[in-house]
Design an enzyme around this catalytic site. Structure first.
Site, PDB file in Angstrom:
ATOM      1  N   TYR A  72       0.816  -1.223   0.000  1.00  0.00           N
ATOM      2  CA  TYR A  72       0.000   0.000   0.000  1.00  0.00           C
ATOM      3  C   TYR A  72       0.845   1.265   0.000  1.00  0.00           C
ATOM      4  CZ  TYR A  72      -4.252  -2.570  -0.067  1.00  0.00           C
ATOM      5  OH  TYR A  72      -5.281  -3.370  -0.507  1.00  0.00           O
ATOM      6  N   ARG A  75       1.734   1.841  -3.546  1.00  0.00           N
ATOM      7  CA  ARG A  75       0.565   2.356  -4.268  1.00  0.00           C
ATOM      8  C   ARG A  75       0.358   3.842  -3.982  1.00  0.00           C
ATOM      9  NH1 ARG A  75      -3.743  -1.396  -4.076  1.00  0.00           N
ATOM     10  NH2 ARG A  75      -5.033   0.262  -4.939  1.00  0.00           N
ATOM     11  N   VAL A 108      -9.488   4.004  -5.207  1.00  0.00           N
ATOM     12  CA  VAL A 108      -9.056   4.494  -3.893  1.00  0.00           C
ATOM     13  C   VAL A 108      -8.046   5.634  -4.057  1.00  0.00           C
ATOM     14  CG1 VAL A 108      -9.502   2.293  -2.734  1.00  0.00           C
ATOM     15  CG2 VAL A 108      -7.280   2.667  -3.809  1.00  0.00           C
ATOM     16  N   HIS A 124     -14.860   1.571  -2.054  1.00  0.00           N
ATOM     17  CA  HIS A 124     -13.793   0.713  -1.518  1.00  0.00           C
ATOM     18  C   HIS A 124     -12.792   1.488  -0.670  1.00  0.00           C
ATOM     19  CE1 HIS A 124     -14.656  -2.398  -4.945  1.00  0.00           C
ATOM     20  NE2 HIS A 124     -15.571  -2.413  -3.997  1.00  0.00           N
ATOM     21  N   THR A 193     -14.249  -0.558 -15.459  1.00  0.00           N
ATOM     22  CA  THR A 193     -14.287  -1.605 -14.428  1.00  0.00           C
ATOM     23  C   THR A 193     -14.521  -2.974 -15.046  1.00  0.00           C
ATOM     24  OG1 THR A 193     -15.420  -2.455 -12.459  1.00  0.00           O
ATOM     25  CG2 THR A 193     -16.719  -1.014 -13.901  1.00  0.00           C
ATOM     26  N   ASN A 218     -15.167   0.715 -22.100  1.00  0.00           N
ATOM     27  CA  ASN A 218     -14.094  -0.182 -21.683  1.00  0.00           C
ATOM     28  C   ASN A 218     -13.482  -0.785 -22.949  1.00  0.00           C
ATOM     29  OD1 ASN A 218     -12.602  -2.455 -20.631  1.00  0.00           O
ATOM     30  ND2 ASN A 218     -13.920  -2.431 -18.822  1.00  0.00           N
TER      31      ASN A 218
HETATM   32  C1  BJW Z   1     -10.036   0.641 -19.201  1.00  0.00           C
HETATM   33  C2  BJW Z   1      -8.918   1.335 -19.581  1.00  0.00           C
HETATM   34  C3  BJW Z   1      -9.129   2.612 -20.064  1.00  0.00           C
HETATM   35  C4  BJW Z   1      -8.240  -0.548 -18.882  1.00  0.00           C
HETATM   36  N1  BJW Z   1     -10.370   3.107 -20.144  1.00  0.00           N
HETATM   37  N2  BJW Z   1     -11.255   1.149 -19.282  1.00  0.00           N
HETATM   38  C5  BJW Z   1     -16.557 -15.874  -3.692  1.00  0.00           C
HETATM   39  C6  BJW Z   1     -15.538 -15.986  -2.748  1.00  0.00           C
HETATM   40  C7  BJW Z   1     -15.209 -14.908  -1.906  1.00  0.00           C
HETATM   41  C8  BJW Z   1     -15.878 -13.701  -2.000  1.00  0.00           C
HETATM   42  C9  BJW Z   1     -16.877 -13.596  -2.946  1.00  0.00           C
HETATM   43  C10 BJW Z   1     -17.210 -14.662  -3.770  1.00  0.00           C
HETATM   44  N3  BJW Z   1     -18.207 -14.263  -4.584  1.00  0.00           N
HETATM   45  C11 BJW Z   1     -18.480 -12.984  -4.317  1.00  0.00           C
HETATM   46  C12 BJW Z   1     -17.692 -12.561  -3.317  1.00  0.00           C
HETATM   47  C13 BJW Z   1     -17.703 -11.223  -2.744  1.00  0.00           C
HETATM   48  C14 BJW Z   1     -16.486 -10.436  -3.169  1.00  0.00           C
HETATM   49  C15 BJW Z   1     -16.337 -10.505  -4.679  1.00  0.00           C
HETATM   50  O1  BJW Z   1     -16.999  -9.839  -5.430  1.00  0.00           O
HETATM   51  N4  BJW Z   1     -15.419 -11.300  -5.177  1.00  0.00           N
HETATM   52  C16 BJW Z   1     -15.282 -11.515  -6.626  1.00  0.00           C
HETATM   53  C17 BJW Z   1     -13.829 -11.323  -7.022  1.00  0.00           C
HETATM   54  C18 BJW Z   1     -15.831 -12.880  -6.939  1.00  0.00           C
HETATM   55  N5  BJW Z   1     -16.728  -9.084  -2.722  1.00  0.00           N
HETATM   56  C19 BJW Z   1     -16.416  -8.699  -1.479  1.00  0.00           C
HETATM   57  O2  BJW Z   1     -15.836  -9.426  -0.689  1.00  0.00           O
HETATM   58  C20 BJW Z   1     -16.840  -7.303  -1.097  1.00  0.00           C
HETATM   59  N6  BJW Z   1     -17.536  -7.344   0.132  1.00  0.00           N
HETATM   60  C21 BJW Z   1     -18.714  -7.960   0.240  1.00  0.00           C
HETATM   61  O3  BJW Z   1     -19.266  -8.496  -0.687  1.00  0.00           O
HETATM   62  O4  BJW Z   1     -19.239  -7.909   1.510  1.00  0.00           O
HETATM   63  C22 BJW Z   1     -20.335  -8.800   1.789  1.00  0.00           C
HETATM   64  C23 BJW Z   1     -19.716 -10.180   1.984  1.00  0.00           C
HETATM   65  C24 BJW Z   1     -18.914 -10.405   3.079  1.00  0.00           C
HETATM   66  C25 BJW Z   1     -18.368 -11.676   3.268  1.00  0.00           C
HETATM   67  C26 BJW Z   1     -18.586 -12.696   2.336  1.00  0.00           C
HETATM   68  C27 BJW Z   1     -19.377 -12.448   1.220  1.00  0.00           C
HETATM   69  C28 BJW Z   1     -19.950 -11.172   1.050  1.00  0.00           C
HETATM   70  C29 BJW Z   1     -15.622  -6.420  -0.905  1.00  0.00           C
HETATM   71  C30 BJW Z   1     -14.921  -6.148  -2.181  1.00  0.00           C
HETATM   72  C31 BJW Z   1     -13.682  -5.303  -1.920  1.00  0.00           C
HETATM   73  C32 BJW Z   1     -12.858  -5.108  -3.159  1.00  0.00           C
HETATM   74  N7  BJW Z   1     -11.616  -4.544  -2.795  1.00  0.00           N
HETATM   75  C33 BJW Z   1     -10.634  -4.261  -3.819  1.00  0.00           C
HETATM   76  C34 BJW Z   1      -9.325  -3.826  -3.138  1.00  0.00           C
HETATM   77  C35 BJW Z   1      -9.487  -2.382  -2.612  1.00  0.00           C
HETATM   78  C36 BJW Z   1      -8.251  -1.917  -1.945  1.00  0.00           C
HETATM   79  C37 BJW Z   1      -7.125  -1.701  -2.911  1.00  0.00           C
HETATM   80  O5  BJW Z   1      -7.232  -0.848  -3.805  1.00  0.00           O
HETATM   81  O6  BJW Z   1      -6.117  -2.383  -2.761  1.00  0.00           O
HETATM   82  O7  BJW Z   1     -11.108  -3.254  -4.707  1.00  0.00           O
HETATM   83  S1  BJW Z   1     -10.365  -5.658  -4.922  1.00  0.00           S
HETATM   84  C38 BJW Z   1     -10.112  -4.681  -6.373  1.00  0.00           C
HETATM   85  O8  BJW Z   1     -11.160  -4.985  -7.326  1.00  0.00           O
HETATM   86  C39 BJW Z   1     -10.331  -3.206  -5.938  1.00  0.00           C
HETATM   87  C40 BJW Z   1     -11.130  -2.671  -7.084  1.00  0.00           C
HETATM   88  O9  BJW Z   1     -11.839  -1.513  -6.671  1.00  0.00           O
HETATM   89  C41 BJW Z   1     -12.018  -3.840  -7.446  1.00  0.00           C
HETATM   90  C42 BJW Z   1     -12.576  -3.774  -8.829  1.00  0.00           C
HETATM   91  O10 BJW Z   1     -11.552  -3.738  -9.775  1.00  0.00           O
HETATM   92  P1  BJW Z   1     -11.799  -2.968 -11.138  1.00  0.00           P
HETATM   93  O11 BJW Z   1     -11.983  -1.537 -10.893  1.00  0.00           O
HETATM   94  O12 BJW Z   1     -12.860  -3.648 -11.892  1.00  0.00           O
HETATM   95  O13 BJW Z   1     -10.356  -3.110 -11.834  1.00  0.00           O
HETATM   96  P2  BJW Z   1      -9.795  -4.255 -12.814  1.00  0.00           P
HETATM   97  O14 BJW Z   1      -8.329  -4.099 -12.878  1.00  0.00           O
HETATM   98  O15 BJW Z   1     -10.309  -5.575 -12.445  1.00  0.00           O
HETATM   99  O16 BJW Z   1     -10.413  -3.901 -14.232  1.00  0.00           O
HETATM  100  C43 BJW Z   1     -10.017  -2.748 -14.950  1.00  0.00           C
HETATM  101  C44 BJW Z   1     -10.906  -2.626 -16.181  1.00  0.00           C
HETATM  102  O17 BJW Z   1     -10.578  -1.416 -16.826  1.00  0.00           O
HETATM  103  C45 BJW Z   1     -10.732  -3.759 -17.195  1.00  0.00           C
HETATM  104  O18 BJW Z   1     -12.015  -4.229 -17.593  1.00  0.00           O
HETATM  105  C46 BJW Z   1     -10.001  -3.078 -18.363  1.00  0.00           C
HETATM  106  O19 BJW Z   1     -10.382  -3.624 -19.632  1.00  0.00           O
HETATM  107  C47 BJW Z   1     -10.489  -1.664 -18.219  1.00  0.00           C
HETATM  108  N8  BJW Z   1      -9.594  -0.637 -18.744  1.00  0.00           N
HETATM  109  N9  BJW Z   1      -7.800   0.500 -19.369  1.00  0.00           N
HETATM  110  C48 BJW Z   1     -11.411   2.303 -19.728  1.00  0.00           C
HETATM  111  N10 BJW Z   1      -8.069   3.370 -20.475  1.00  0.00           N
END
Ligand code: BJW
Ligand code: ZN
Length: 253
Positions: A72, A75, A108, A124, A193, A218
């Site tokens: 972090y 970052r 973030v 987040h 996203t 995207n």
């Molecule tokens: C462009 C571009 C350009 C490139 N122009 N576009 C099974 C097991 C365990 C958990 C789960 C499960 N199923 C579901 C869950 C719940 C889990 C979840 O969703 N997991 C999935 C992975 C399956 N979610 C959670 O746990 C959340 N809490 C929750 O649900 O609470 C209730 C609960 C509790 C207990 C159990 C179950 C439920 C919390 C989620 C927290 C996410 N945290 C993070 C880290 C934050 C801190 C940090 O920054 O370090 O957040 S993870 C990471 O992913 C970060 C991001 O905000 C998040 C999303 O990522 P994002 O933004 O989509 O980025 P990328 O890199 O994935 O994609 C980038 C995109 O941009 C791509 O599509 C490119 O093509 C595009 N792109 N250039 C436009 N120029």
């Protein structure tokens, strides 16, 4: 017929926005990519070569807080050295061109705020603050803590980043506001996203179910693409400024 070439997609989206009372935007890591902030997933992502479960879970922090802090701190330093890109500036300008807007981000990095967006729902958390693992203390980190062992100035226990890790619940106020916004919007923009992380990924689906037009910007495909009324395969920092410029023209008397 859905618009397919980029000029007609600019026109289509500008027309929809010009007729909207309330616009909701959900941004993700790709929105900041053109600022030089690494994304999470994909071959060049922040997590390539690292298992997210090693750094983005409370269990990882409990196991090795120094390792998580090193990640972090790096970052935070990266974000301190970059600037908002044309997409962030266009999003801030959009506020003055539509009657109402709700900006929700999974990011973030606070780049939306630095670009001038006034109210940003941070789902987040943010990289710039730390909170105590034992007491209610929350503090600003400035450009980064000096050590990889930041401790609470009030009780001496470990501080942790003010971000939401997997398995943790999101800030309830932020989720409630975001859901309200998604439910009331005419157009929902999902930008930069992967639409893979719940509950952020659900909001576009909810907006769709309530009758909003869903637009994805995207360069890649996501699980949302099949549901989008308009799927724009472009970089947000290139596409969004064109849309906002066209909307400004439509708004001229
Ligand atoms: C462009 C571009 C350009 C490139 N122009 N576009 C099974 C097991 C365990 C958990 C789960 C499960 N199923 C579901 C869950 C719940 C889990 C979840 O969703 N997991 C999935 C992975 C399956 N979610 C959670 O746990 C959340 N809490 C929750 O649900 O609470 C209730 C609960 C509790 C207990 C159990 C179950 C439920 C919390 C989620 C927290 C996410 N945290 C993070 C880290 C934050 C801190 C940090 O920054 O370090 O957040 S993870 C990471 O992913 C970060 C991001 O905000 C998040 C999303 O990522 P994002 O933004 O989509 O980025 P990328 O890199 O994935 O994609 C980038 C995109 O941009 C791509 O599509 C490119 O093509 C595009 N792109 N250039 C436009 N120029
Ligand atoms: Zn404390």
């Amino acid at each position: 017929m859905p618009a397919t070439d980029s000029t007609s997609q600019v026109e289509q989206l500008a027309q929809w926005l010009s007729k909207s009372q309330f616009v909701c935007a959900m941004t993700g890591a790709g929105f900041s990519a053109e600022s030089g902030v690494e994304t999470f997933r994909g071959p060049k992502g922040l997590w390539s070569g690292r298992n997210p479960m090693d750094v983005a879970t409370p269990e990882a922090f409990a196991r090795d807080p120094r390792d998580v802090w090193r990640f972090y701190i790096a970052r935070l330093r990266q974000v301190a050295g970059v600037r908002p890109n044309p997409g962030h500036l266009a999003m801030a300008r959009l506020e003055s061109l539509v009657p109402g807007i709700g900006l929700i981000t999974q990011n973030v990095d606070r780049l939306h705020q630095r670009a001038g967006s006034k109210e940003v729902i941070e789902l987040h958390g943010n990289l710039h603050e730390a909170r105590c693992t034992a007491c209610p203390y929350v503090g600003d980190l400035g450009d980064g803590p000096l050590s990889d062992e930041p401790k609470c100035p009030q009780c001496g226990q470990w501080l942790r980043p003010c971000v939401v890790w997997f398995g943790e619940t999101l800030p309830p106020d932020a989720v409630q506001k975001a859901k309200q916004m998604a439910a009331q919007c005419d157009v929902f923009l999902s930008i930069g996203t992967s639409s893979q992380v719940y509950p952020a990924s659900q909001m576009a689906i909810d907006a769709h179910a309530k009758g909003a037009r869903v637009v994805e910007i995207n360069p890649g495909w996501t699980p949302l693409t099949a549901h989008a009324h308009l799927a724009v395969r472009a970089k947000s920092g290139q596409f969004l400024p064109r849309v906002v410029e066209r909307l400004a023209q439509l708004r001229e008397p």
